[in-house]
Design a protein around this motif. Structure first.
Motif, PDB file in Angstrom:
ATOM      1  N   MET A   1      45.436 -49.672 -19.396  1.00 26.85           N
ATOM      2  CA  MET A   1      44.498 -49.739 -18.267  1.00 26.85           C
ATOM      3  C   MET A   1      43.069 -49.470 -18.764  1.00 26.85           C
ATOM      4  N   LYS A   2      42.161 -50.347 -18.415  1.00 31.59           N
ATOM      5  CA  LYS A   2      40.788 -50.160 -18.909  1.00 31.59           C
ATOM      6  C   LYS A   2      39.813 -50.202 -17.728  1.00 31.59           C
ATOM      7  N   ILE A   3      39.374 -49.015 -17.358  1.00 28.92           N
ATOM      8  CA  ILE A   3      38.406 -48.920 -16.255  1.00 28.92           C
ATOM      9  C   ILE A   3      37.024 -49.275 -16.793  1.00 28.92           C
ATOM     10  N   ARG A   4      36.230 -50.054 -16.045  1.00 30.82           N
ATOM     11  CA  ARG A   4      34.860 -50.362 -16.489  1.00 30.82           C
ATOM     12  C   ARG A   4      34.098 -49.049 -16.668  1.00 30.82           C
ATOM     13  N   GLU A   5      33.314 -48.974 -17.748  1.00 28.75           N
ATOM     14  CA  GLU A   5      32.642 -47.719 -18.069  1.00 28.75           C
ATOM     15  C   GLU A   5      31.731 -47.257 -16.928  1.00 28.75           C
ATOM     16  N   ALA A   6      31.071 -48.222 -16.307  1.00 30.57           N
ATOM     17  CA  ALA A   6      30.131 -47.877 -15.219  1.00 30.57           C
ATOM     18  C   ALA A   6      30.837 -47.084 -14.121  1.00 30.57           C
ATOM     19  N   ILE A   7      32.070 -47.449 -13.848  1.00 30.01           N
ATOM     20  CA  ILE A   7      32.805 -46.809 -12.743  1.00 30.01           C
ATOM     21  C   ILE A   7      33.155 -45.365 -13.074  1.00 30.01           C
ATOM     22  N   THR A   8      33.372 -45.092 -14.365  1.00 25.13           N
ATOM     23  CA  THR A   8      33.763 -43.728 -14.744  1.00 25.13           C
ATOM     24  C   THR A   8      32.624 -42.726 -14.515  1.00 25.13           C
ATOM     25  N   LYS A   9      31.402 -43.244 -14.309  1.00 19.13           N
ATOM     26  CA  LYS A   9      30.248 -42.335 -14.168  1.00 19.13           C
ATOM     27  C   LYS A   9      29.887 -42.082 -12.707  1.00 19.13           C
ATOM     28  N   ILE A  10      30.676 -42.647 -11.801  1.00 19.68           N
ATOM     29  CA  ILE A  10      30.320 -42.521 -10.377  1.00 19.68           C
ATOM     30  C   ILE A  10      31.161 -41.443  -9.702  1.00 19.68           C
ATOM     31  N   LYS A  11      30.472 -40.642  -8.871  1.00 16.59           N
ATOM     32  CA  LYS A  11      31.203 -39.631  -8.100  1.00 16.59           C
ATOM     33  C   LYS A  11      31.366 -40.134  -6.670  1.00 16.59           C
ATOM     34  N   ALA A  12      32.472 -39.733  -6.024  1.00 16.56           N
ATOM     35  CA  ALA A  12      32.682 -40.168  -4.634  1.00 16.56           C
ATOM     36  C   ALA A  12      31.587 -39.581  -3.747  1.00 16.56           C
ATOM     37  N   TYR A  13      31.154 -40.350  -2.770  1.00 20.34           N
ATOM     38  CA  TYR A  13      30.111 -39.930  -1.831  1.00 20.34           C
ATOM     39  C   TYR A  13      30.599 -38.745  -1.006  1.00 20.34           C
ATOM     40  N   GLN A  14      29.733 -37.731  -0.883  1.00 24.29           N
ATOM     41  CA  GLN A  14      30.110 -36.559  -0.096  1.00 24.29           C
ATOM     42  C   GLN A  14      29.606 -36.754   1.326  1.00 24.29           C
ATOM     43  N   ALA A  15      30.498 -37.167   2.210  1.00 25.52           N
ATOM     44  CA  ALA A  15      30.092 -37.410   3.599  1.00 25.52           C
ATOM     45  C   ALA A  15      30.026 -36.087   4.356  1.00 25.52           C
ATOM     46  N   GLY A  16      29.446 -36.127   5.552  1.00 25.59           N
ATOM     47  CA  GLY A  16      29.411 -34.931   6.406  1.00 25.59           C
ATOM     48  C   GLY A  16      30.831 -34.453   6.674  1.00 25.59           C
ATOM     49  N   LYS A  17      31.007 -33.139   6.770  1.00 21.75           N
ATOM     50  CA  LYS A  17      32.351 -32.593   6.986  1.00 21.75           C
ATOM     51  C   LYS A  17      32.883 -33.035   8.336  1.00 21.75           C
ATOM     52  N   PRO A  18      34.061 -33.642   8.402  1.00 25.01           N
ATOM     53  CA  PRO A  18      34.606 -34.049   9.696  1.00 25.01           C
ATOM     54  C   PRO A  18      35.041 -32.848  10.538  1.00 25.01           C
ATOM     55  N   ILE A  19      34.970 -32.975  11.852  1.00 28.46           N
ATOM     56  CA  ILE A  19      35.352 -31.892  12.766  1.00 28.46           C
ATOM     57  C   ILE A  19      36.787 -31.454  12.487  1.00 28.46           C
ATOM     58  N   SER A  20      37.687 -32.434  12.266  1.00 22.58           N
ATOM     59  CA  SER A  20      39.105 -32.105  12.068  1.00 22.58           C
ATOM     60  C   SER A  20      39.301 -31.183  10.858  1.00 22.58           C
ATOM     61  N   GLU A  21      38.493 -31.414   9.800  1.00 25.05           N
ATOM     62  CA  GLU A  21      38.620 -30.609   8.582  1.00 25.05           C
ATOM     63  C   GLU A  21      38.193 -29.156   8.850  1.00 25.05           C
ATOM     64  N   VAL A  22      37.087 -28.998   9.596  1.00 25.49           N
ATOM     65  CA  VAL A  22      36.602 -27.644   9.898  1.00 25.49           C
ATOM     66  C   VAL A  22      37.620 -26.926  10.784  1.00 25.49           C
ATOM     67  N   LYS A  23      38.205 -27.676  11.716  1.00 23.06           N
ATOM     68  CA  LYS A  23      39.251 -27.092  12.578  1.00 23.06           C
ATOM     69  C   LYS A  23      40.391 -26.560  11.734  1.00 23.06           C
ATOM     70  N   ARG A  24      40.845 -27.394  10.802  1.00 17.80           N
ATOM     71  CA  ARG A  24      41.962 -27.039   9.933  1.00 17.80           C
ATOM     72  C   ARG A  24      41.624 -25.844   9.051  1.00 17.80           C
TER      73      ARG A  24
END
Ligand code: PLP
Length: 361
Positions: A1-24
């Motif tokens: 498996m060979k992931i493109r190098e560019a992709i290995t340098k990207i972090k997932a976007y940190q979205a606003g915390k969902p209400i359900s997560e804070v509830k949990r």
């Protein structure tokens, strides 16, 4: 498996915390989310009716040409449908633009405190990002023009800018587009356009008549209150639109979204109400921040940046425990600051009261 190098340098976007997560996580029930610049009043009733009706046909694929939706947008804006492309939120359109214009080694130019997804999307394509320091919380338009090199493929103007809420004024924009080389794409991202009350905000549409290197992005996620539906659109020359349409998937605008978009455009009363309430909410925040002696950035959008003067992550966590979700400024390289969405009157009051309690500690 060979992931493109560019992709290995990207972090997932940190979205606003969902209400359900804070509830949990915190076991809280009564939570308000003022973290993702969503519309606190929901969406138009006309859109709701259209969505319910569309559910009856959900076994069918959507119209791949978005014919009726494009027609409705075109009529609203007084332009040709052949200059409009639609997609699953303007987020998708940002990525598609990068996939069309950016090769490995190419550059984009953006503000150093601006919308993160421009950076992520360029990097996915192996591009690099030239960030121009903000000037008094505004995009430094002159600095951005000066930062253009032979490698620059896209210049991103978010106006109002996220997270600062500031705009690029008409004279600045005209000055810039005259100086940006014709082979560099200028993207004017107007996700928060509807909220703007500053009379110096430019009407960007007529610019398309004279400049074939401009793309305007808009969304139904904010003032139209349809963030969960994922519907955005762009306006550009017929040539760019054709390329966009050949990369955007045929069914990237779902059937319910197409119908809701058409209906939402008709509900002028809803939009008017939202814009008025939002302007009142901004004023309320300013008044309260002044009372608390807190620095803030005057915003043309549906959120305001406020400087807590202390550790923003700490304030963010304490607000969470009170059931108020905001966005810490550290995420945007603005430590000490919070970005707070303009909620309903009640939500705004609860945020201010909670913030006051946290800061008095
Ligand atoms: C400046 C800006 N552009 C684009 C978007 C993407 O919006 P959407 O994908 O919901 O249309 C956002 C969302 O927060 C934004 O702040």
């Amino acid at each position: 498996m060979k992931i493109r190098e560019a992709i290995t340098k990207i972090k997932a976007y940190q979205a606003g915390k969902p209400i359900s997560e804070v509830k949990r996580e915190l076991g809280l029930d009564d939570i308000i989310k003022l973290a993702s610049n969503e519309n606190p009043y929901g969406c138009s009733n006309l859109a709701k009716i259209a969505m319910k009706k569309a559910v009856e046909e959900i076994n069918l694929y959507p119209d791949a040409s978005n014919f009726e939706l494009k027609k409705a947008i075109a009529e609203e804006l007084g332009i040709k449908p052949s200059m409009i492309f639609c997609g699953t939120g303007s987020d998708l359109l940002i990525r598609v633009l990068c996939s069309i214009f950016i090769d490995a080694g190419d550059e984009i130019v953006m503000g150093d405190i601006s919308f993160q997804r421009y950076e992520d999307s360029a990097k996915i394509m192996g591009g690099s990002v030239v960030k121009v320091k903000m000037k008094n919380h505004h995009l430094d338009v002159e600095g951005m023009v000066n930062a253009i090199t032979d490698k620059t493929k896209i210049v991103w103007f978010a106006t109002p800018n996220n997270p600062t809420g500031t705009i690029v004024k008409k004279d600045e924009l005209l000055w810039a587009i005259d100086r940006i080389p014709k082979d560099v794409l200028i993207v004017i991202d107007e996700a928060y356009k509807e909220y703007v009350t500053d009379i110096d905000y430019p009407d960007s549409l007529p610019l398309l008549n004279n400049y074939s290197n401009i793309v305007i992005l808009r969304t139904f996620s904010k003032a139209y209150g349809l963030a969960g539906l994922r519907l955005g659109y762009g306006i550009a020359s017929e040539e760019i639109t054709q390329y966009m349409n050949s990369v955007i998937g045929p069914f990237d605008t779902n059937l319910i979204a197409q119908e809701a978009g058409i209906a939402a455009l008709k509900d002028k009363e809803f939009l008017k109400m939202i814009v008025t309430k939002n302007a009142e909410g901004r004023e309320y925040y300013y008044k309260e921040f002044n009372r608390l002696g807190l620095e803030y950035i005057e915003s043309q959008a549906n959120f305001v940046m406020v400087n807590t003067g202390v550790n923003d992550i700490d304030v963010f966590n304490k607000l969470l425990r009170k059931g108020v979700i905001v966005r810490p400024g550290s995420l945007f390289d603005m430590p000490g600051w919070l970005r707070v969405t303009v909620g309903t009157e009640e939500q705004c009051e609860r945020f201010v009261k909670s913030l006051e309690e946290v800061l008095k500690g």
